[in-house]
Write a protein that holds these residues in place. Structure first.
Motif, mmCIF file in Angstrom:
data_model
loop_
_atom_site.group_PDB
_atom_site.id
_atom_site.type_symbol
_atom_site.label_atom_id
_atom_site.label_comp_id
_atom_site.label_asym_id
_atom_site.label_seq_id
_atom_site.Cartn_x
_atom_site.Cartn_y
_atom_site.Cartn_z
ATOM 1 N N TYR A 224 2.783 -0.274 1.697
ATOM 2 C CA TYR A 224 3.302 1.193 2.354
ATOM 3 C C TYR A 224 2.477 2.239 1.335
ATOM 4 O O TYR A 224 1.867 3.368 1.925
ATOM 5 N N LEU A 225 2.338 2.039 -0.098
ATOM 6 C CA LEU A 225 1.805 2.770 -0.854
ATOM 7 C C LEU A 225 0.344 2.955 -0.548
ATOM 8 O O LEU A 225 -0.072 4.149 -0.426
ATOM 9 N N SER A 226 -0.294 1.907 -0.198
ATOM 10 C CA SER A 226 -1.908 1.932 0.037
ATOM 11 C C SER A 226 -1.886 2.966 1.305
ATOM 12 O O SER A 226 -3.076 3.703 1.486
ATOM 13 N N GLU A 227 -1.209 2.716 2.181
ATOM 14 C CA GLU A 227 -1.250 3.463 3.538
ATOM 15 C C GLU A 227 -0.890 5.013 3.203
ATOM 16 O O GLU A 227 -1.688 5.877 3.864
ATOM 17 N N VAL A 228 -0.052 5.335 2.474
ATOM 18 C CA VAL A 228 0.187 6.710 2.072
ATOM 19 C C VAL A 228 -0.923 7.249 1.350
ATOM 20 O O VAL A 228 -1.501 8.357 1.587
ATOM 21 N N ARG B 111 -4.074 6.351 1.735
ATOM 22 C CA ARG B 111 -5.211 6.420 2.695
ATOM 23 C C ARG B 111 -5.015 7.545 3.520
ATOM 24 O O ARG B 111 -5.896 7.686 4.652
ATOM 25 N N GLY B 112 -3.774 7.972 3.816
ATOM 26 C CA GLY B 112 -3.337 9.301 4.695
ATOM 27 C C GLY B 112 -2.952 8.589 5.948
ATOM 28 O O GLY B 112 -3.110 9.146 7.056
ATOM 29 N N ARG B 113 -2.833 7.276 6.338
ATOM 30 C CA ARG B 113 -2.239 6.599 7.115
ATOM 31 C C ARG B 113 -0.606 6.600 7.488
ATOM 32 O O ARG B 113 -0.437 6.724 8.722
ATOM 33 N N LYS B 114 0.163 6.960 6.683
ATOM 34 C CA LYS B 114 1.332 7.352 6.952
ATOM 35 C C LYS B 114 1.852 8.448 6.289
ATOM 36 O O LYS B 114 1.529 9.004 5.377
ATOM 37 N N GLU B 115 2.803 9.171 6.948
ATOM 38 C CA GLU B 115 3.540 10.430 6.515
ATOM 39 C C GLU B 115 4.763 10.009 5.693
ATOM 40 O O GLU B 115 5.636 9.809 6.392
#
Length: 130
Positions: A64-68, A70-74
């Motif tokens: 989840y931190l990786s997605e945050v 990379r701008g993939r998760k809000e």
């Protein structure tokens, strides 16, 4: 069944999308999640810490931190605050750094008026409410 011609005017067709205009595409305004993710990643890398280390300290999953980042998760404000604390920052620090990037990338500092023609504030700053 026969079709009779009528003297009624034909309906005008209005396209759903405007026709594309030639020339360069307008600049896309940066997304907040991209700016915040960039700030988190930049701070983590400047501290030479791994994604796993920061995710463990923030008590969020590494994926989840990786997605945050990379701008993939809000991310929610709670997740952002936890990630900021894990990096030794406050949520206000992260948001201020992201605000600076937004102003730099969007050129908001060069605008003299905001919405409805009112002054945009000191130096065109962006104000965030919690």
């Amino acid at each position: 069944m026969t079709i009779r011609a009528t003297n009624q005017p034909r309906a005008r067709v209005i396209p759903l999308r405007p026709f594309p205009t030639p020339g360069p595409a307008p600049a896309r305004e940066p997304l907040w999640r991209d700016l915040v993710g960039d700030v988190l990643r930049r701070e983590r890398l400047s501290q030479e810490r791994t994604l796993k280390d920061v995710a463990d300290a923030a008590r969020i999953s590494m994926a989840y931190l990786s997605e945050v980042e990379r701008g993939r998760k809000e991310a929610s404000s709670e997740v952002l605050a936890a990630a900021a604390r894990a990096l030794g920052l406050s949520l206000a620090d992260v948001l201020a750094l992201a605000q600076g990037e937004l102003i730099r990338l969007s050129g908001a500092g060069s605008r003299s008026t905001g919405r409805h023609g009112r002054p945009a504030g000191p130096l065109g700053t962006v104000r965030l409410a919690a």
